[in-house]
Write an enzyme that holds these catalytic residues in place. Structure first.
Site, PDB file in Angstrom:
ATOM      1  N   ASN A 141     -21.163 -10.913 -33.977  1.00 19.55           N
ATOM      2  CA  ASN A 141     -20.877 -10.163 -32.917  1.00 19.55           C
ATOM      3  C   ASN A 141     -19.525 -10.543 -31.643  1.00 19.55           C
ATOM      4  OD1 ASN A 141     -22.155  -9.251 -30.107  1.00 19.55           O
ATOM      5  ND2 ASN A 141     -23.949 -11.244 -30.131  1.00 19.55           N
ATOM      6  N   ASP A 143     -19.761  -8.092 -29.033  1.00 18.89           N
ATOM      7  CA  ASP A 143     -20.112  -7.356 -27.880  1.00 18.89           C
ATOM      8  C   ASP A 143     -21.591  -7.445 -27.513  1.00 18.89           C
ATOM      9  OD1 ASP A 143     -21.144  -5.867 -25.588  1.00 18.89           O
ATOM     10  OD2 ASP A 143     -20.588  -3.672 -26.149  1.00 18.89           O
ATOM     11  N   ASP A 169     -22.315  -6.406 -34.676  1.00 18.93           N
ATOM     12  CA  ASP A 169     -22.021  -4.453 -34.152  1.00 18.93           C
ATOM     13  C   ASP A 169     -20.890  -4.265 -34.286  1.00 18.93           C
ATOM     14  OD1 ASP A 169     -20.363  -6.263 -32.584  1.00 18.93           O
ATOM     15  OD2 ASP A 169     -21.917  -6.057 -30.784  1.00 18.93           O
ATOM     16  N   HIS A 242     -34.582   9.327 -49.346  1.00 12.70           N
ATOM     17  CA  HIS A 242     -35.889   9.260 -47.800  1.00 12.70           C
ATOM     18  C   HIS A 242     -34.883   9.376 -46.583  1.00 12.70           C
ATOM     19  CE1 HIS A 242     -34.642   5.719 -49.600  1.00 12.70           C
ATOM     20  NE2 HIS A 242     -34.377   5.020 -47.787  1.00 12.70           N
ATOM     21  N   ARG A 322     -20.811   6.144 -49.486  1.00 13.38           N
ATOM     22  CA  ARG A 322     -21.434   5.142 -51.546  1.00 13.38           C
ATOM     23  C   ARG A 322     -22.822   6.088 -50.721  1.00 13.38           C
ATOM     24  NH1 ARG A 322     -26.494   2.229 -50.232  1.00 13.38           N
ATOM     25  NH2 ARG A 322     -26.474   0.310 -51.968  1.00 13.38           N
ATOM     26  N   ASP A 324     -26.971   6.299 -51.433  1.00  9.75           N
ATOM     27  CA  ASP A 324     -28.041   4.984 -51.768  1.00  9.75           C
ATOM     28  C   ASP A 324     -29.065   5.959 -52.651  1.00  9.75           C
ATOM     29  OD1 ASP A 324     -29.471   2.783 -50.929  1.00  9.75           O
ATOM     30  OD2 ASP A 324     -30.665   3.893 -49.752  1.00  9.75           O
ATOM     31  N   GLU A 353     -24.719   4.431 -55.986  1.00 10.53           N
ATOM     32  CA  GLU A 353     -25.487   3.360 -55.850  1.00 10.53           C
ATOM     33  C   GLU A 353     -26.732   3.686 -57.218  1.00 10.53           C
ATOM     34  OE1 GLU A 353     -28.858   0.574 -54.671  1.00 10.53           O
ATOM     35  OE2 GLU A 353     -29.359   2.204 -54.502  1.00 10.53           O
ATOM     36  N   HIS A 419     -25.375  -7.229 -50.785  1.00 10.31           N
ATOM     37  CA  HIS A 419     -27.102  -7.126 -50.052  1.00 10.31           C
ATOM     38  C   HIS A 419     -27.742  -6.880 -50.681  1.00 10.31           C
ATOM     39  CE1 HIS A 419     -27.412  -2.814 -50.172  1.00 10.31           C
ATOM     40  NE2 HIS A 419     -27.767  -2.590 -49.871  1.00 10.31           N
ATOM     41  N   ASP A 420     -28.307  -6.640 -51.626  1.00 10.77           N
ATOM     42  CA  ASP A 420     -29.567  -6.576 -52.286  1.00 10.77           C
ATOM     43  C   ASP A 420     -29.767  -6.820 -53.978  1.00 10.77           C
ATOM     44  OD1 ASP A 420     -30.609  -3.613 -51.353  1.00 10.77           O
ATOM     45  OD2 ASP A 420     -29.299  -3.186 -52.726  1.00 10.77           O
ATOM     46  N   ASP A 474     -31.920 -10.844 -51.402  1.00 12.30           N
ATOM     47  CA  ASP A 474     -32.659  -9.878 -49.893  1.00 12.30           C
ATOM     48  C   ASP A 474     -33.879 -10.808 -49.092  1.00 12.30           C
ATOM     49  OD1 ASP A 474     -33.408  -8.630 -47.944  1.00 12.30           O
ATOM     50  OD2 ASP A 474     -33.978  -6.643 -49.145  1.00 12.30           O
ATOM     51  N   ARG A 478     -28.261 -11.827 -46.870  1.00 14.90           N
ATOM     52  CA  ARG A 478     -27.753 -11.147 -45.933  1.00 14.90           C
ATOM     53  C   ARG A 478     -27.818 -12.737 -44.137  1.00 14.90           C
ATOM     54  NH1 ARG A 478     -31.319  -6.398 -46.074  1.00 14.90           N
ATOM     55  NH2 ARG A 478     -31.129  -5.731 -48.505  1.00 14.90           N
TER      56      ARG A 478
HETATM   57  C1  ARE Z   1     -37.638  -5.058 -47.574  1.00 19.27           C
HETATM   58  C2  ARE Z   1     -37.342  -6.597 -47.982  1.00 19.27           C
HETATM   59  C3  ARE Z   1     -37.409  -6.927 -48.987  1.00 19.27           C
HETATM   60  C4  ARE Z   1     -38.615  -6.356 -50.085  1.00 19.27           C
HETATM   61  C5  ARE Z   1     -39.387  -5.300 -49.738  1.00 19.27           C
HETATM   62  C6  ARE Z   1     -40.201  -4.378 -50.576  1.00 19.27           C
HETATM   63  O1  ARE Z   1     -36.070  -7.052 -47.006  1.00 19.27           O
HETATM   64  O2  ARE Z   1     -37.314  -8.718 -49.076  1.00 19.27           O
HETATM   65  O3  ARE Z   1     -38.894  -7.560 -50.778  1.00 19.27           O
HETATM   66  O4  ARE Z   1     -38.595  -4.852 -48.847  1.00 19.27           O
HETATM   67  O5  ARE Z   1     -41.304  -3.997 -49.530  1.00 19.27           O
HETATM   68  C7  ARE Z   1     -34.140  -1.009 -47.539  1.00 19.27           C
HETATM   69  C8  ARE Z   1     -33.291  -2.756 -46.744  1.00 19.27           C
HETATM   70  C9  ARE Z   1     -34.465  -3.670 -47.459  1.00 19.27           C
HETATM   71  C10 ARE Z   1     -35.199  -3.312 -47.316  1.00 19.27           C
HETATM   72  C11 ARE Z   1     -36.111  -1.885 -48.576  1.00 19.27           C
HETATM   73  C12 ARE Z   1     -37.139  -1.114 -47.957  1.00 19.27           C
HETATM   74  O6  ARE Z   1     -32.006  -3.088 -47.891  1.00 19.27           O
HETATM   75  O7  ARE Z   1     -33.531  -4.630 -47.694  1.00 19.27           O
HETATM   76  O8  ARE Z   1     -36.465  -4.135 -48.922  1.00 19.27           O
HETATM   77  O9  ARE Z   1     -35.080  -0.965 -47.483  1.00 19.27           O
HETATM   78  O10 ARE Z   1     -37.410  -1.162 -46.899  1.00 19.27           O
HETATM   79  C13 ARE Z   1     -34.076  -0.249 -56.668  1.00 19.27           C
HETATM   80  C14 ARE Z   1     -33.133   0.734 -55.835  1.00 19.27           C
HETATM   81  C15 ARE Z   1     -32.194   0.704 -54.833  1.00 19.27           C
HETATM   82  C16 ARE Z   1     -32.420  -0.451 -54.009  1.00 19.27           C
HETATM   83  C17 ARE Z   1     -33.121  -1.469 -54.801  1.00 19.27           C
HETATM   84  C18 ARE Z   1     -33.317  -2.049 -53.235  1.00 19.27           C
HETATM   85  O11 ARE Z   1     -32.965   2.136 -57.899  1.00 19.27           O
HETATM   86  O12 ARE Z   1     -31.709   2.303 -55.345  1.00 19.27           O
HETATM   87  O13 ARE Z   1     -34.471  -1.039 -54.907  1.00 19.27           O
HETATM   88  N1  ARE Z   1     -31.096  -0.179 -53.096  1.00 19.27           N
HETATM   89  C19 ARE Z   1     -31.022   0.594 -51.691  1.00 19.27           C
HETATM   90  C20 ARE Z   1     -30.429  -0.365 -50.873  1.00 19.27           C
HETATM   91  C21 ARE Z   1     -30.774  -1.668 -50.043  1.00 19.27           C
HETATM   92  C22 ARE Z   1     -32.488  -0.340 -49.324  1.00 19.27           C
HETATM   93  C23 ARE Z   1     -32.872   0.198 -50.291  1.00 19.27           C
HETATM   94  C24 ARE Z   1     -32.178   1.317 -51.759  1.00 19.27           C
HETATM   95  C25 ARE Z   1     -33.360   1.572 -49.642  1.00 19.27           C
HETATM   96  O14 ARE Z   1     -28.623  -0.386 -51.106  1.00 19.27           O
HETATM   97  O15 ARE Z   1     -30.151  -2.138 -49.457  1.00 19.27           O
HETATM   98  O16 ARE Z   1     -33.307  -0.970 -49.522  1.00 19.27           O
HETATM   99  O17 ARE Z   1     -32.842   2.821 -49.023  1.00 19.27           O
HETATM  100  C26 ARE Z   1     -34.417  -3.536 -60.861  1.00 19.27           C
HETATM  101  C27 ARE Z   1     -34.817  -2.035 -61.269  1.00 19.27           C
HETATM  102  C28 ARE Z   1     -34.163  -1.367 -59.624  1.00 19.27           C
HETATM  103  C29 ARE Z   1     -34.375  -1.522 -58.500  1.00 19.27           C
HETATM  104  C30 ARE Z   1     -33.781  -3.132 -58.222  1.00 19.27           C
HETATM  105  C31 ARE Z   1     -33.738  -4.304 -56.620  1.00 19.27           C
HETATM  106  O18 ARE Z   1     -33.051  -3.513 -61.023  1.00 19.27           O
HETATM  107  O19 ARE Z   1     -34.704  -1.526 -62.036  1.00 19.27           O
HETATM  108  O20 ARE Z   1     -34.472   0.310 -59.310  1.00 19.27           O
HETATM  109  O21 ARE Z   1     -32.937  -1.385 -57.077  1.00 19.27           O
HETATM  110  O22 ARE Z   1     -34.239  -4.277 -59.425  1.00 19.27           O
HETATM  111  O23 ARE Z   1     -35.109  -4.489 -56.325  1.00 19.27           O
END
Ligand code: ARE
Length: 594
Positions: A141, A143, A169, A242, A322, A324, A353, A419-420, A474, A478
């Site tokens: 943080n 600021d 930030d 999206h 990168r 998504d 990704e 982060h995932d 997650d 984080r």
């Molecule tokens: C939120 C909550 C989670 C909760 C989830 C479900 O924080 O605790 O489990 O909702 O409702 C972003 C946020 C997440 C958020 C999510 C939805 O960072 O915190 O989760 O939005 O609101 C798949 C995709 C892959 C994706 C992962 C998350 O293929 O592209 O799921 N990763 C990207 C980013 C994420 C981001 C999003 C996409 C959405 O890096 O940070 O999430 O923009 C197996 C499957 C994979 C799957 C993976 C993980 O390996 O085969 O396909 O990845 O599990 O679930």
């Protein structure tokens, strides 16, 4: 057995390395072949003019050996075929018509022309890149005036929830740039920073504005400028699969329904559009209403997103994106993105990704590389869970490398966590035959880092791993960055720092070829060579519990006049007449377990 030989004239089995060189790869049943040759000629030269090249066995996975040869393509038009001498005495010709005992039946593969546009090219700096991934709300943080209303104390004992905010930030990143320099990284990947209601900002409200909780355009420009001054590149997260449900276009559809001029920007099932109890439109994941899926086959959407990608390159000088959820967006869109972005600057980096195999996206027309989660999976099995041995692990790594071109592999984000995912250290604490001590878990993670920093690709440090941060999936992975010296693991930090320095010191570790030399299941150690014309690095990873005496060098002739320097201790060794390494006081190099 002919069916055990595989080649197709497309990447990664046949691709240009540059304007005048082709790499051809052949997959043969493991230990099946005694020798493999490639025979090549200019396509317009008469039959019989083919020149033979002995192929090199570059690696093996569970069932196959991989052979490669680099074919000169001076006139850019090449035909080639293979001659495989099997260990059982049979030999086969392999060409476009198939695999036959008679050469005339096999025909030749045709690489019609080395088209400049189709040569896989990645930014040159990718070879030297060592990334640091920052989740902005959790790093620092800088600021407090722009804190969102509901911030948690940085050192709160409660774990983060999906909704917590901590006030990290962009000024915080600027303030810590010198920390990154000290660690040695030279590239930063920031999770999303544009306006959005969430803490993670994957639900974009406005692609053109920095979220007010993170700063503004000026702060971000400062960040890029000051990072560049320190030799650190900046890559942003683009969420193009999206949008957020607050984006103007989706709001318009919500409001005007079928009359909206943006109705074709999304995949709407019925009108009026509803978000509850289940959204009646396509979303990211399993019905996440706040993330409506964008229709990238619509030209307006494509133009809109490409303009966003261009804007941040021109306006703020970022070094790449990168992308998504890259596997759920049509490939034509990624091709157009590549054309637009590389058209501005071919040194822009594009990383997709992917949590799974990404072969079709890595032929050179879409992404430079991807987040290599399959590497992480293999590393978890070997180092953290310890449910596979050295042989299986090296087979998995070879199989990963062989499914991509060399160029793509050098631009892979080689990550141990993100982060995932659960943090690597936490996986090490839980792994293997039960709960491990902190020391054991740290040792396993450090060993994994030694591999990560010596193998091809772009290593990525997920913020906080370097000081021993823990966290399950997650949102627990984080947690706010630990800055308090007393809570940071100094030995782990030093290991990261010295391994990054080692990587940057030796060109073989960034640009060398990679060949496994041995994998010893009994001791759980393996070794590999990274080699350039001028230098050879010999890396031994000892995942066992006993010291491992480094075996005689596999390239005796070439190394004969050379000294070996232990990268970690600085100790020097020379080769004795009987081909062993020895230090001046007679010591033998040993890989000591951590
Ligand atoms: C939120 C909550 C989670 C909760 C989830 C479900 O924080 O605790 O489990 O909702 O409702 C972003 C946020 C997440 C958020 C999510 C939805 O960072 O915190 O989760 O939005 O609101 C798949 C995709 C892959 C994706 C992962 C998350 O293929 O592209 O799921 N990763 C990207 C980013 C994420 C981001 C999003 C996409 C959405 O890096 O940070 O999430 O923009 C197996 C499957 C994979 C799957 C993976 C993980 O390996 O085969 O396909 O990845 O599990 O679930």
């Amino acid at each position: 057995m002919p069916s055990s030989i595989h080649h197709v004239c497309e990447p990664p089995y046949a691709y240009a390395l540059d304007e005048y060189r082709l790499n051809v790869r052949l997959k043969v049943r493991r230990r099946g072949a005694a020798t493999c040759q490639a025979l090549y000629a200019d396509r317009y030269d008469s039959p019989g003019t083919e020149l033979p090249i002995l192929m090199e066995r570059v690696g093996s996975d569970r069932h196959s050996d991989y052979y490669e040869a680099i074919l000169p393509a001076l006139k850019r038009k090449v035909r080639y075929l293979f001659l495989v001498q099997m260990n059982d005495g049979d030999s086969y010709w392999v060409g476009e018509r198939g695999t036959f005992a008679q050469r005339e039946l096999a025909g030749s593969f045709q690489f019609p022309y080395v088209c400049r546009e189709e040569i896989p090219r990645v930014p040159d700096w990718a070879h030297e890149a060592v990334f640091y991934q920052i989740f902005p709300d959790r790093f620092h943080n800088g600021d407090s005036n722009i804190n969102p209303g509901d911030v948690q104390p940085w050192d709160a004992v409660e774990k983060p929830t999906p909704l917590s905010r901590y006030g990290g930030d962009l000024q915080g990143v600027i303030d810590r740039l010198d920390y990154l320099v000290e660690l040695g990284v030279n590239a930063v990947y920031l999770n999303p920073i544009f306006v959005s209601p969430s803490n993670h900002k994957y639900d974009t409200t406005d692609y053109y504005t920095i979220d007010a909780a993170f700063g503004d355009l000026d702060t971000f420009k400062q960040l890029v400028k000051q990072a560049h001054e320190r030799g650190i590149r900046v890559v942003l997260d683009a969420v193009f699969n999206h949008s957020g449900d607050q984006l103007f276009a989706f709001q318009d559809v919500m409001e005007k329904g079928e009359q909206s001029s943006y109705r074709d920007w999304y995949y709407i099932d019925a009108y009026p559009v509803v978000q509850e109890p289940v959204p009646n439109y396509e979303t990211f994941g399993n019905g996440i209403a706040t993330m409506p899926k964008l229709n990238t086959s619509n030209r307006e959407v494509t133009q809109y997103l490409l303009d966003v990608a261009e804007y941040w390159i021109r306006e703020a000088g970022i070094d790449g994106w990168r992308l998504d959820v890259a596997n759920e967006v049509d490939r034509r869109f990624w091709q157009l993105l590549r054309e637009r972005v590389k058209g501005i600057d071919d040194q822009q980096l594009l990383v997709g990704e992917f949590m799974h195999d990404a072969s079709p996206w890595l032929h050179g027309d879409q992404f430079d590389g991807v987040m290599n989660y399959l590497f992480r999976e293999a590393a978890l099995d070997f180092f953290a869970r310890q449910n596979i041995g050295a042989e299986t692990f090296t087979e998995l790594l070879t199989s990963l490398q062989m499914r991509y071109t060399d160029q793509a592999y050098s631009a892979m984000m080689q990550l141990l966590g993100s982060h995932d995912t659960e943090r690597f250290l936490t996986a090490c604490l839980n792994g293997g035959r039960g709960w491990n001590s902190q020391e054991t878990a740290l040792a396993r993670m450090r060993l994994a880092v030694c591999l990560q920093m010596t193998m091809p690709g772009m290593p990525v440090v997920y913020y906080g791993d370097e000081v021993g941060m823990e966290g399950r999936n997650d949102p627990d992975c984080r947690r706010p960055m630990i800055w308090d010296e007393e809570k940071r693991d100094a030995a782990t930090y030093e290991l990261f720092q010295s391994m990054i320095a080692l990587r940057k010191k030796y060109v073989s570790l960034t640009r060398g070829t990679m060949r496994f030399v041995f994998a010893d299941e009994a001791t759980n150690a393996f070794g590999f060579l990274r080699q350039t014309d001028s230098e050879v690095a010999y890396v031994i990873i000892n995942n066992g519990t006993h010291p491992y005496a480094v075996p005689a060098p596999p390239l005796k002739d070439r190394l004969h006049a050379c000294a070996m320097i232990d990268g970690l201790t600085g100790d020097r060794y020379t080769l004795t007449a009987c081909g062993q390494w020895e230090s001046a006081d007679g010591a033998v190099p040993t890989a000591v377990p951590f």
